[in-house]
Design a protein around this motif. Structure first.
Motif, PDB file in Angstrom:
ATOM      1  N   ASP A 185       0.868 -21.056  56.453  1.00  0.00           N
ATOM      2  CA  ASP A 185       0.463 -20.727  55.107  1.00  0.00           C
ATOM      3  C   ASP A 185      -1.025 -20.370  55.186  1.00  0.00           C
ATOM      4  O   ASP A 185      -1.311 -19.193  54.694  1.00  0.00           O
ATOM      5  CB  ASP A 185       0.618 -21.657  54.245  1.00  0.00           C
ATOM      6  CG  ASP A 185       2.173 -22.024  53.791  1.00  0.00           C
ATOM      7  OD1 ASP A 185       3.093 -21.152  54.454  1.00  0.00           O
ATOM      8  OD2 ASP A 185       2.320 -23.117  53.244  1.00  0.00           O
ATOM      9  N   SER A 186      -1.709 -20.942  55.959  1.00  0.00           N
ATOM     10  CA  SER A 186      -3.356 -20.586  56.028  1.00  0.00           C
ATOM     11  C   SER A 186      -3.325 -19.241  56.886  1.00  0.00           C
ATOM     12  O   SER A 186      -4.306 -18.385  56.457  1.00  0.00           O
ATOM     13  CB  SER A 186      -3.912 -21.722  56.889  1.00  0.00           C
ATOM     14  OG  SER A 186      -5.274 -21.340  57.172  1.00  0.00           O
ATOM     15  N   LEU A 187      -2.546 -19.014  57.739  1.00  0.00           N
ATOM     16  CA  LEU A 187      -2.684 -17.699  58.795  1.00  0.00           C
ATOM     17  C   LEU A 187      -2.211 -16.685  57.685  1.00  0.00           C
ATOM     18  O   LEU A 187      -2.689 -15.563  57.971  1.00  0.00           O
ATOM     19  CB  LEU A 187      -1.740 -17.987  60.048  1.00  0.00           C
ATOM     20  CG  LEU A 187      -1.971 -16.723  60.796  1.00  0.00           C
ATOM     21  CD1 LEU A 187      -3.300 -16.631  61.291  1.00  0.00           C
ATOM     22  CD2 LEU A 187      -0.967 -16.952  62.060  1.00  0.00           C
ATOM     23  N   GLN A 197       1.751 -12.833  67.121  1.00  0.00           N
ATOM     24  CA  GLN A 197       2.479 -13.691  68.041  1.00  0.00           C
ATOM     25  C   GLN A 197       2.494 -15.124  67.386  1.00  0.00           C
ATOM     26  O   GLN A 197       3.324 -15.783  67.667  1.00  0.00           O
ATOM     27  CB  GLN A 197       1.989 -13.740  69.245  1.00  0.00           C
ATOM     28  CG  GLN A 197       2.411 -12.526  70.227  1.00  0.00           C
ATOM     29  CD  GLN A 197       1.838 -12.366  71.499  1.00  0.00           C
ATOM     30  OE1 GLN A 197       0.702 -11.948  71.679  1.00  0.00           O
ATOM     31  NE2 GLN A 197       2.732 -13.139  72.581  1.00  0.00           N
ATOM     32  N   MET A 198       1.197 -15.387  66.953  1.00  0.00           N
ATOM     33  CA  MET A 198       0.904 -16.944  66.268  1.00  0.00           C
ATOM     34  C   MET A 198       1.852 -17.011  65.098  1.00  0.00           C
ATOM     35  O   MET A 198       2.569 -17.963  64.928  1.00  0.00           O
ATOM     36  CB  MET A 198      -0.526 -17.069  66.060  1.00  0.00           C
ATOM     37  CG  MET A 198      -1.334 -17.064  67.096  1.00  0.00           C
ATOM     38  SD  MET A 198      -3.290 -17.018  66.634  1.00  0.00           S
ATOM     39  CE  MET A 198      -3.329 -18.568  65.438  1.00  0.00           C
ATOM     40  N   ARG A 199       1.919 -16.118  64.294  1.00  0.00           N
ATOM     41  CA  ARG A 199       2.652 -15.897  63.057  1.00  0.00           C
ATOM     42  C   ARG A 199       4.308 -16.229  63.587  1.00  0.00           C
ATOM     43  O   ARG A 199       5.007 -16.978  62.937  1.00  0.00           O
ATOM     44  CB  ARG A 199       2.680 -14.784  62.275  1.00  0.00           C
ATOM     45  CG  ARG A 199       1.674 -14.608  61.271  1.00  0.00           C
ATOM     46  CD  ARG A 199       1.618 -13.201  60.540  1.00  0.00           C
ATOM     47  NE  ARG A 199       0.408 -13.190  59.718  1.00  0.00           N
ATOM     48  CZ  ARG A 199      -0.422 -12.128  59.954  1.00  0.00           C
ATOM     49  NH1 ARG A 199      -0.109 -11.051  60.828  1.00  0.00           N
ATOM     50  NH2 ARG A 199      -1.387 -12.100  59.198  1.00  0.00           N
ATOM     51  N   LEU A 200       4.680 -15.382  64.494  1.00  0.00           N
ATOM     52  CA  LEU A 200       6.177 -15.609  64.698  1.00  0.00           C
ATOM     53  C   LEU A 200       6.442 -16.810  65.351  1.00  0.00           C
ATOM     54  O   LEU A 200       7.402 -17.352  65.404  1.00  0.00           O
ATOM     55  CB  LEU A 200       6.367 -14.528  65.800  1.00  0.00           C
ATOM     56  CG  LEU A 200       6.465 -13.232  65.283  1.00  0.00           C
ATOM     57  CD1 LEU A 200       6.644 -11.834  66.681  1.00  0.00           C
ATOM     58  CD2 LEU A 200       7.752 -12.956  64.464  1.00  0.00           C
ATOM     59  N   ALA A 201       5.342 -17.317  66.279  1.00  0.00           N
ATOM     60  CA  ALA A 201       5.683 -18.726  66.923  1.00  0.00           C
ATOM     61  C   ALA A 201       5.738 -19.757  65.862  1.00  0.00           C
ATOM     62  O   ALA A 201       6.751 -20.658  66.071  1.00  0.00           O
ATOM     63  CB  ALA A 201       4.440 -18.968  67.976  1.00  0.00           C
ATOM     64  N   THR A 251      -4.207  -6.725  71.350  1.00  0.00           N
ATOM     65  CA  THR A 251      -5.282  -6.790  70.362  1.00  0.00           C
ATOM     66  C   THR A 251      -5.344  -8.116  69.588  1.00  0.00           C
ATOM     67  O   THR A 251      -4.347  -8.749  69.561  1.00  0.00           O
ATOM     68  CB  THR A 251      -5.065  -5.567  69.180  1.00  0.00           C
ATOM     69  OG1 THR A 251      -3.750  -5.850  68.525  1.00  0.00           O
ATOM     70  CG2 THR A 251      -4.824  -4.144  69.950  1.00  0.00           C
ATOM     71  N   ARG A 252      -6.371  -8.325  68.847  1.00  0.00           N
ATOM     72  CA  ARG A 252      -6.358  -9.309  67.857  1.00  0.00           C
ATOM     73  C   ARG A 252      -5.217  -9.454  67.188  1.00  0.00           C
ATOM     74  O   ARG A 252      -4.368 -10.481  66.764  1.00  0.00           O
ATOM     75  CB  ARG A 252      -7.619  -9.363  67.127  1.00  0.00           C
ATOM     76  CG  ARG A 252      -8.083 -10.527  66.235  1.00  0.00           C
ATOM     77  CD  ARG A 252      -9.112 -10.272  65.512  1.00  0.00           C
ATOM     78  NE  ARG A 252      -9.488 -11.980  65.040  1.00  0.00           N
ATOM     79  CZ  ARG A 252      -8.821 -12.366  63.762  1.00  0.00           C
ATOM     80  NH1 ARG A 252      -7.824 -11.724  63.334  1.00  0.00           N
ATOM     81  NH2 ARG A 252      -9.256 -13.493  63.338  1.00  0.00           N
ATOM     82  N   GLU A 253      -4.791  -8.427  66.579  1.00  0.00           N
ATOM     83  CA  GLU A 253      -3.600  -8.314  65.521  1.00  0.00           C
ATOM     84  C   GLU A 253      -2.318  -8.857  66.342  1.00  0.00           C
ATOM     85  O   GLU A 253      -1.583  -9.375  65.915  1.00  0.00           O
ATOM     86  CB  GLU A 253      -3.408  -6.829  64.947  1.00  0.00           C
ATOM     87  CG  GLU A 253      -2.452  -6.891  63.884  1.00  0.00           C
ATOM     88  CD  GLU A 253      -2.306  -5.440  63.173  1.00  0.00           C
ATOM     89  OE1 GLU A 253      -1.304  -4.854  63.052  1.00  0.00           O
ATOM     90  OE2 GLU A 253      -3.317  -4.691  62.931  1.00  0.00           O
ATOM     91  N   ASP A 254      -2.076  -8.343  67.513  1.00  0.00           N
ATOM     92  CA  ASP A 254      -1.129  -8.577  68.316  1.00  0.00           C
ATOM     93  C   ASP A 254      -1.000 -10.052  68.772  1.00  0.00           C
ATOM     94  O   ASP A 254       0.104 -10.725  68.371  1.00  0.00           O
ATOM     95  CB  ASP A 254      -1.093  -7.959  69.779  1.00  0.00           C
ATOM     96  CG  ASP A 254      -0.666  -6.603  69.562  1.00  0.00           C
ATOM     97  OD1 ASP A 254      -0.404  -5.856  68.827  1.00  0.00           O
ATOM     98  OD2 ASP A 254      -1.420  -5.775  70.637  1.00  0.00           O
ATOM     99  N   VAL A 255      -2.105 -10.706  68.923  1.00  0.00           N
ATOM    100  CA  VAL A 255      -2.360 -12.103  69.018  1.00  0.00           C
ATOM    101  C   VAL A 255      -1.865 -13.065  67.714  1.00  0.00           C
ATOM    102  O   VAL A 255      -0.942 -13.899  67.797  1.00  0.00           O
ATOM    103  CB  VAL A 255      -3.669 -12.551  69.670  1.00  0.00           C
ATOM    104  CG1 VAL A 255      -3.707 -14.129  69.885  1.00  0.00           C
ATOM    105  CG2 VAL A 255      -3.735 -12.026  71.065  1.00  0.00           C
ATOM    106  N   VAL A 256      -2.532 -12.443  66.660  1.00  0.00           N
ATOM    107  CA  VAL A 256      -2.262 -13.238  65.226  1.00  0.00           C
ATOM    108  C   VAL A 256      -0.799 -12.798  65.074  1.00  0.00           C
ATOM    109  O   VAL A 256      -0.071 -13.980  64.594  1.00  0.00           O
ATOM    110  CB  VAL A 256      -3.065 -12.542  64.163  1.00  0.00           C
ATOM    111  CG1 VAL A 256      -2.799 -12.977  62.824  1.00  0.00           C
ATOM    112  CG2 VAL A 256      -4.569 -12.805  64.509  1.00  0.00           C
TER     113      VAL A 256
END
Length: 166
Positions: A83-85, A142-146, A135-140
């Motif tokens: 939720d924070s992300l 991946q974090m969302r998906l995981a 990119t930063r967006e790519d990593v974010v």
């Protein structure tokens, strides 16, 4: 298992790794007080902690009566991070740091999320420097998906009726 004690356990973990704030705990305690006819004293004390440090709340959270469900508590922490992300993608570094600390503490049940937790914090830094192809967006993303997958898997593994709020 007691859902309020489970939520207290989730806040203990979340405060320790930076996934929740003192205000989050105070808001929760106030909700419990409003819902309960005779709230336990620990909720009344927690409701008065807005000017305290996170570590100061640990004893009060441990005093919440009941028996926690450890797996559900860890799942709640992941929901807080998700939720924070979603609400604050600019806090991705803090969320990655929290995931890293959860991995160090062996608090991540999902293997894919545990693997992401080991590299996401560094990947965000490297992406910001242009040192990796992502990119930063790519990593974010991946974090969302995981996080979403780990939460979905955790919920699917729970028996019917164990998804309640506390």
């Amino acid at each position: 298992m007691d859902l309020r004690k489970t939520q207290a356990e989730a806040f203990l973990i979340a405060l320790d790794v930076g996934a929740a704030s003192v205000d989050d705990v105070v808001d929760w305690a106030l909700e419990v007080i409003q819902e309960a006819e005779h709230p336990h004293w620990s909720f009344c004390e927690l409701a008065l902690c807005s000017r305290k440090y996170p570590a100061d709340l640990a004893a009060l959270l441990r005093a919440v009566p009941g028996v926690p469900d450890g797996k559900l508590a860890r799942l709640r922490v992941l929901e807080m991070l998700r939720d924070s992300l979603a609400e604050h993608p600019e806090r991705a570094e803090q969320i990655a740091r929290s995931l890293y600390h959860l991995a160090i503490g062996d608090e991540l049940d999902d293997p894919a999320l545990r693997e992401l937790a080991w590299w996401a914090w560094d990947a965000l830094d490297l992406a910001a420097q242009g040192a990796i192809a992502q990119t930063r967006e790519d990593v974010v993303n991946q974090m969302r998906l995981a996080l979403a997958e780990a939460i979905s898997t955790g919920n699917a593994q729970r028996a019917p009726g164990e998804h309640g709020k506390g």
